[in-house]
Design a protein around this motif. Structure first.
Motif, short mmCIF file in Angstrom:
data_model
loop_
_atom_site.label_atom_id
_atom_site.label_comp_id
_atom_site.label_asym_id
_atom_site.label_seq_id
_atom_site.Cartn_x
_atom_site.Cartn_y
_atom_site.Cartn_z
N ALA A 158 45.07 45.78 40.82
CA ALA A 158 44.13 44.68 41.06
C ALA A 158 44.47 43.47 40.20
O ALA A 158 44.45 42.33 40.68
CB ALA A 158 42.70 45.15 40.80
N TRP A 159 44.78 43.71 38.94
CA TRP A 159 45.14 42.59 38.05
C TRP A 159 46.47 41.95 38.48
O TRP A 159 46.62 40.73 38.44
CB TRP A 159 45.24 43.06 36.60
CG TRP A 159 43.99 42.88 35.80
CD1 TRP A 159 43.14 43.85 35.34
CD2 TRP A 159 43.43 41.63 35.34
NE1 TRP A 159 42.09 43.28 34.64
CE2 TRP A 159 42.26 41.92 34.62
CE3 TRP A 159 43.83 40.29 35.47
CZ2 TRP A 159 41.47 40.93 34.04
CZ3 TRP A 159 43.05 39.30 34.89
CH2 TRP A 159 41.88 39.63 34.18
N GLU A 160 47.41 42.79 38.91
CA GLU A 160 48.68 42.24 39.39
C GLU A 160 48.43 41.34 40.61
O GLU A 160 49.00 40.25 40.72
CB GLU A 160 49.65 43.37 39.74
CG GLU A 160 51.02 42.87 40.16
CD GLU A 160 52.00 44.01 40.43
OE1 GLU A 160 53.17 43.88 40.04
OE2 GLU A 160 51.59 45.02 41.03
N SER A 161 47.55 41.80 41.51
CA SER A 161 47.23 41.01 42.70
C SER A 161 46.54 39.70 42.35
O SER A 161 46.70 38.69 43.05
CB SER A 161 46.34 41.83 43.65
OG SER A 161 47.03 42.95 44.15
N ALA A 162 45.77 39.71 41.26
CA ALA A 162 45.06 38.50 40.83
C ALA A 162 45.98 37.49 40.15
O ALA A 162 45.59 36.35 39.90
CB ALA A 162 43.92 38.87 39.90
N GLY A 163 47.21 37.93 39.82
CA GLY A 163 48.19 37.02 39.23
C GLY A 163 48.43 37.19 37.75
O GLY A 163 49.09 36.35 37.13
N ALA A 164 47.93 38.29 37.16
CA ALA A 164 48.13 38.52 35.72
C ALA A 164 49.61 38.63 35.39
O ALA A 164 50.42 39.05 36.22
CB ALA A 164 47.40 39.77 35.27
#
Length: 344
Positions: A158-164
């Motif tokens: 989820a964080w990777e998808s958010a751009g982290a």
């Protein structure tokens, strides 16, 4: 910016709210070649600005700011009354007729977030929730490296998808609060050495390992399991520059066989700390206390009174499962020791 550009050695000091990671600790870690982390979650924007000014006056090295992602709750009067009743045996043991009520449940996250962006730290980490892609983009536009805290593969994705730019994979042994934000907290209690390689294999962004890391040998083990850096909280908690009070520090140094365990009775969110009277007396009520930050705010006066009396039995003594291996040294010496152990 790449993760490795934030430090000389792949060691990030965990952000510990409540005063433990004050400017002195942050500066000492960054100046010693690690990445110091300042916990801003309990601070107003004006205090945050003042503290960052202190940090910047003492180091020109990168440092990180950490916030809790949360909305301000609005519990009903009945919910508050019920929660206060659960705490009655505890506050009455202090000689109080009633529980002092907090002025607010928590700081306004959105105001804190705006202040953080204006301050432009090299990096920012977030826990208890997840940012929107638009919020991540605002951080990137300010040149800030974005780190999400995760306790499961689903949260890392989820964080990777958010751009982290990276995630901290926090195993169950880690001290302090769990960062779970997808599903029940009870369902994301994975041992560190199982979680790290699972997360590393699932995402394409750097993974920072957290949980039961106390030595250079532990650091090497985490790096061998796919992490690109480690985050260490308890290891720095007993350092000379730590902001914890004498009672808390003594309890940690003398912990020996005192067990640590997870509890939500202090704050309404699962957190690991040294077992004490507060945990034991409230244990049967654990499922009934309100969620963070309401319970955390309600117990603040109790914990503060215990600290002022030097009574560790009613304080939240957050610590990781391996606290007995912590070394009470100045930060510079601890960092030198860790690096030497990594190279041995």
């Amino acid at each position: 910016m790449k993760l490795h550009e934030l430090f000389k050695f792949p060691i990030i000091q965990g952000p510990m709210a409540g005063g433990a990671s004050g400017p002195a600790l942050v500066v000492a870690v960054s100046n010693a070649g690690g990445l110091g982390s300042f916990a801003a979650s309990l601070l107003t924007p004006s205090v945050l600005r003042d503290q960052v000014a202190v940090i910047r006056n003492l180091t020109d090295q990168p440092f990180l700011l950490n916030l809790f992602v949360q909305e301000t709750p609005a519990p009903s009067a009945a919910e508050i009354d019920a929660a206060v009743q659960l705490l009655a045996p505890i506050y009455k043991s202090l000689g109080w007729d009633s529980l002092p009520m907090p002025e607010k449940w928590c700081e306004d996250f959105h105001a804190q977030f705006d202040a953080l962006i204006a301050l432009r730290p090299a990096a920012a980490s977030f826990t208890f929730g997840i940012l929107t892609p638009a919020q991540v983009e605002r951080l990137h536009d300010a040149g800030i490296f974005v780190i999400g805290t995760v306790t499961s593969v689903a949260e890392a994705l989820a964080w990777e998808s958010a751009g982290a730019d990276a995630v901290v994979a926090s195993g169950i042994e880690a001290g302090g609060h769990r960062g779970t934000f997808i599903g029940a907290q009870e369902d994301s209690m994975h041992p560190s050495r199982e979680l790290w390689p699972q997360v590393a294999a699932s995402v394409g962004i750097p993974v920072i390992a957290a949980g039961a890391i106390m030595t250079g040998i532990d650091i090497n083990e985490a790096l061998a399991q796919g992490a690109q850096a480690v985050q260490m909280g308890s290891a720095f908690l007993v350092c000379d520059e730590s902001g914890i009070n004498t009672t808390y520090r003594r309890a940690l140094i003398d912990a020996d066989d005192t067990p640590t365990r997870l509890t939500r009775v202090f704050s309404g969110r699962y957190a690991r700390g040294l077992e004490n009277r507060f945990m034991r007396e409230m244990q049967d009520l654990e499922a009934r206390v309100p969620a963070y930050p309401v319970q955390n705010a309600l117990t603040t006066a109790i914990r503060a009174a215990a600290a002022s009396r030097g009574d560790p039995e009613l304080m939240s003594l957050w610590a990781g499962s391996e606290i007995k291996r912590a070394r009470p040294l100045p930060v510079a010496r601890l960092m030198q020791t860790l690096v030497a152990e990594m190279r041995h």
